[in-house]
Scaffold this active site. Structure first.
Site, PDB file in Angstrom:
ATOM      1  N   GLY A  90       0.832  -1.193   0.000  1.00  0.00           N
ATOM      2  CA  GLY A  90       0.000   0.000   0.000  1.00  0.00           C
ATOM      3  C   GLY A  90       0.862   1.236   0.000  1.00  0.00           C
ATOM      4  O   GLY A  90       1.723   1.383   0.876  1.00  0.00           O
TER       5      GLY A  90
ATOM      6  N   GLY B 288      -7.821  -6.376   4.206  1.00  0.00           N
ATOM      7  CA  GLY B 288      -8.829  -7.317   3.737  1.00  0.00           C
ATOM      8  C   GLY B 288     -10.083  -6.612   3.279  1.00  0.00           C
ATOM      9  O   GLY B 288     -10.079  -5.394   3.066  1.00  0.00           O
TER      10      GLY B 288
ATOM     11  N   CYS C  14      -4.981 -16.797  -0.072  1.00  0.00           N
ATOM     12  CA  CYS C  14      -5.019 -16.200  -1.418  1.00  0.00           C
ATOM     13  C   CYS C  14      -3.828 -16.675  -2.256  1.00  0.00           C
ATOM     14  O   CYS C  14      -2.675 -16.413  -1.918  1.00  0.00           O
ATOM     15  CB  CYS C  14      -4.968 -14.686  -1.273  1.00  0.00           C
ATOM     16  SG  CYS C  14      -4.722 -13.826  -2.821  1.00  0.00           S
TER      17      CYS C  14
ATOM     18  N   SER D  33       8.347  -7.908 -11.031  1.00  0.00           N
ATOM     19  CA  SER D  33       7.505  -8.996 -10.520  1.00  0.00           C
ATOM     20  C   SER D  33       7.633 -10.258 -11.347  1.00  0.00           C
ATOM     21  O   SER D  33       7.406 -11.353 -10.856  1.00  0.00           O
ATOM     22  CB  SER D  33       6.046  -8.551 -10.459  1.00  0.00           C
ATOM     23  OG  SER D  33       5.611  -8.156 -11.741  1.00  0.00           O
TER      24      SER D  33
ATOM     25  N   ASP E 162       5.693 -12.522 -17.466  1.00  0.00           N
ATOM     26  CA  ASP E 162       5.031 -11.629 -16.512  1.00  0.00           C
ATOM     27  C   ASP E 162       4.154 -12.487 -15.605  1.00  0.00           C
ATOM     28  O   ASP E 162       3.890 -13.647 -15.901  1.00  0.00           O
ATOM     29  CB  ASP E 162       4.197 -10.573 -17.259  1.00  0.00           C
ATOM     30  CG  ASP E 162       3.977  -9.319 -16.418  1.00  0.00           C
ATOM     31  OD1 ASP E 162       4.268  -9.334 -15.205  1.00  0.00           O
ATOM     32  OD2 ASP E 162       3.510  -8.318 -16.976  1.00  0.00           O
ATOM     33  N   ASP E 163       3.678 -11.890 -14.493  1.00  0.00           N
ATOM     34  CA  ASP E 163       2.924 -12.705 -13.532  1.00  0.00           C
ATOM     35  C   ASP E 163       1.449 -12.826 -13.851  1.00  0.00           C
ATOM     36  O   ASP E 163       0.814 -13.803 -13.489  1.00  0.00           O
ATOM     37  CB  ASP E 163       3.111 -12.151 -12.117  1.00  0.00           C
ATOM     38  CG  ASP E 163       2.754 -10.691 -12.064  1.00  0.00           C
ATOM     39  OD1 ASP E 163       1.560 -10.362 -12.078  1.00  0.00           O
ATOM     40  OD2 ASP E 163       3.685  -9.856 -12.052  1.00  0.00           O
TER      41      ASP E 163
ATOM     42  N   CYS F 296     -12.195 -10.179  -7.496  1.00  0.00           N
ATOM     43  CA  CYS F 296     -11.870 -10.570  -6.121  1.00  0.00           C
ATOM     44  C   CYS F 296     -12.724  -9.746  -5.170  1.00  0.00           C
ATOM     45  O   CYS F 296     -12.800  -8.527  -5.309  1.00  0.00           O
ATOM     46  CB  CYS F 296     -10.398 -10.298  -5.827  1.00  0.00           C
ATOM     47  SG  CYS F 296      -9.968 -10.631  -4.104  1.00  0.00           S
TER      48      CYS F 296
ATOM     49  N   CYS G 205      -7.442 -20.119  -1.889  1.00  0.00           N
ATOM     50  CA  CYS G 205      -8.459 -19.437  -2.686  1.00  0.00           C
ATOM     51  C   CYS G 205      -7.866 -19.227  -4.084  1.00  0.00           C
ATOM     52  O   CYS G 205      -6.770 -18.688  -4.218  1.00  0.00           O
ATOM     53  CB  CYS G 205      -8.823 -18.082  -2.076  1.00  0.00           C
ATOM     54  SG  CYS G 205      -9.958 -17.144  -3.133  1.00  0.00           S
TER      55      CYS G 205
ATOM     56  N   CYS H 217     -10.347 -15.952  -8.362  1.00  0.00           N
ATOM     57  CA  CYS H 217     -10.268 -15.028  -9.500  1.00  0.00           C
ATOM     58  C   CYS H 217      -9.934 -15.765 -10.795  1.00  0.00           C
ATOM     59  O   CYS H 217     -10.094 -15.219 -11.883  1.00  0.00           O
ATOM     60  CB  CYS H 217      -9.279 -13.897  -9.225  1.00  0.00           C
ATOM     61  SG  CYS H 217      -7.716 -14.440  -8.569  1.00  0.00           S
TER      62      CYS H 217
HETATM   63  S1  SF4 Z   1     -10.116 -14.090  -5.542  1.00  0.00           S
HETATM   64 FE1  SF4 Z   1      -7.969 -14.204  -6.265  1.00  0.00          FE
HETATM   65  S2  SF4 Z   1      -6.965 -12.347  -5.462  1.00  0.00           S
HETATM   66 FE2  SF4 Z   1      -8.909 -12.607  -4.337  1.00  0.00          FE
HETATM   67  S3  SF4 Z   1      -8.361 -13.757  -2.476  1.00  0.00           S
HETATM   68 FE3  SF4 Z   1      -8.988 -15.276  -4.011  1.00  0.00          FE
HETATM   69  S4  SF4 Z   1      -7.078 -15.852  -5.081  1.00  0.00           S
HETATM   70 FE4  SF4 Z   1      -6.675 -13.978  -3.943  1.00  0.00          FE
END
Ligand code: SF4
Length: 492
Positions: A49, A124, A263, A310, A372-373, A409, A460, A463
């Site tokens: 941030g 969050g 995540c 990155s 790239d990522d 997300c 998770c 996305c």
């Molecule tokens: S949706 Fe994607 S960016 Fe958001 S918490 Fe889940 S994995 Fe991470």
């Protein structure tokens, strides 16, 4: 400023990519200069941030907070840090989109409560904010709906109000009662006059770790922030756990049954490469993603280059696996941050050179693999491909160390609206044409997950898949027939 300069998605001024969530830090260390320790901790978390920074300290009787918009190094100086005495501190670096980069939105928040004063730092994104606001309206007669759409400001205001507590209730008792009601992602570092607290949502969506100093304890979003203050990593704060740290020692409490779903994007892009999550070095995980990418999408080429910085660990992995030499073909200006003067439209059109410049002698006449990522809108990758061709590249092969981002997300990362995501609605070949690459390859979902070293059911990956591990806002409409117009909540 940041270890890996993960700003490649901002290569085009005004172009937004996946924006980092916030960073939180907390320290309980009697006799130490806790304000300075927090300053250095925030410095290590700057990549999470860059719009505002703040530190609150307590001397046991009163809490003071100092915060402002800007980078950590811009907000604080010796005088400011010297004005923050005490044995306990919490700190925050903020990224915001809708909340705006104003002093009011900077954290830690500070406010009176039933038991004293609360200073709170939050990373969050809650997903039941509206329901919680209704609760606050009924219970405290306070209407927070004016806050809606103000990014994390809303979430943080909601949590702060709920933690106000009732007469005779301690902050610990209030937190244990309130946290089970919160849905979505929250990693918190907060304090009253005498105790440091840390808590993580039941999914553990955003990271939060515990470290040990000789004379105290530290909590932080990433292990890199423990390293910088000389703290030893002890463990991750568990999903659904509340920690209290004070003169009586450290205590752990469970406010909810854990359903781990960390995540995966922290591994791909968000966390620093020198951080560890679940015992896995982020640098190692990214290198492994690059190796998997090379196996899944081989190509004949002369050099592998990263989109700095990155893409670097994955590009090194790709080069190692493929045997194609690694090279630095793009130079990044590390000093172009968010706070630089906005270019005019005319300058904006040439803007990419503000952040990246090609090394013609490396690129001219070569077949290039560029790693790239992630791709969000595709504007950055198109500009980079054009830049490489202008510098004489014979072929440009784009390799991406995460699968196509197709879902928004709701847990603290601001990608883009779903309609803006380039992978939403275009075929792979259409994306390739759009970014003007000769070939395009994304790592597979399984390849990415395997590189983390974490079982898929404990991550998770929403996305990429649309399978959200936690309830998402009921107001959100993410069906194809009525695509999401705005990600309803954004990073804090
Ligand atoms: S949706 Fe994607 S960016 Fe958001 S918490 Fe889940 S994995 Fe991470």
């Amino acid at each position: 400023m940041r270890g890996d300069g993960q700003l490649s998605h901002e290569l085009l001024p005004g172009e937004k990519g996946p924006q980092d969530s916030c960073g939180v830090f907390g320290v309980w260390a009697p006799g130490e200069d806790v304000a300075r320790l927090t300053y250095f901790g925030l410095y290590a978390l700057q990549h999470r941030g860059q719009e505002a920074a703040g530190i609150a300290t307590s001397d046991g009787e009163k809490i003071l907070v100092y915060k402002d918009t800007g980078l950590v190094s811009q907000v604080f100086n010796d005088r400011a840090l010297s004005s923050l005495p005490g044995d306990i501190a919490v700190g925050h670096v903020r990224y915001s989109t809708q909340g705006g980069a104003t002093w009011e939105n900077a954290q830690p928040t500070l406010g009176p409560t039933a038991y004293g004063t609360l200073a709170l730092a939050h990373n969050g994104n809650l997903t039941n904010t509206r329901e919680l606001m209704e609760l606050i309206r009924e219970r405290f007669g306070k209407d927070l709906t004016g806050e809606l759409g103000r990014g994390s400001t809303t979430d943080t205001a909601v949590i702060s109000h709920l933690l106000h507590g009732d007469e005779g209730e301690s902050l610990f008792q209030t937190a244990m009662r309130v946290f089970p009601m919160l849905e979505g992602a929250f990693s918190l570092s907060f304090m009253d006059e005498t105790t440091l607290y840390a808590a993580r949502d039941r999914y553990g969506l955003r990271p939060l770790v515990l470290g040990r100093l000789e004379s105290g304890w530290v909590v932080a979003s990433e292990t890199a922030a423990l390293d910088i203050v000389g703290a030893h990593f002890v463990r991750e704060i568990e999903p659904g756990e509340l920690l209290t740290i004070n003169e009586s020692g450290i205590e752990s409490y469970r406010f909810a049954e854990q359903k781990p779903a960390g995540c995966v994007f922290e591994y791909v892009y968000l966390a620093r490469p020198d951080t560890k999550i679940a015992g896995r070095s982020i640098n190692v995980a990214r290198g492994e993603m690059g190796r998997a990418l090379a196996r899944e999408h081989p190509v004949e080429a002369d050099i592998v280059i990263p989109t700095p910085d990155s893409g670097t660990p994955a590009a090194i992995g790709y080069a190692q696996e493929s045997g194609i030499p690694f090279a630095q073909g793009l130079v990044k200006n590390a000093y172009v941050g968010r706070t630089f003067i906005s270019p005019t439209q005319t300058i904006r059109q040439r803007g990419i050179r503000l952040k990246l410049n090609p090394l013609r002698e490396v690129i001219d006449g070569k077949r290039i693999v560029i790693v790239d990522d992630s791709i969000v809108r595709g504007n950055t990758q198109r500009a980079v491909v054009r830049m490489l061709r202008e510098a004489g590249a014979k072929e440009v092969h784009v390799r991406i160390s995460s699968p196509p981002v197709t879902w928004p997300c709701f847990f603290g990362i601001d990608f883009a609206t779903r309609a803006e995501l380039i992978a939403n609605g275009l075929t792979l070949d259409e994306i390739r044409q759009n970014i003007e690459a000769d070939t395009l390859g994304y790592i597979s979902h399984d390849g990415m997950v395997a590189a983390t070293g974490v079982a898929e059911e404990r991550l998770c990956t929403a996305c990429f898949t649309g399978n959200y591990p936690a309830p998402i806002p009921t107001a959100a409409n993410i069906t194809e027939s009525a695509p999401l117009v705005h990600s309803p909540r954004v990073a804090n």
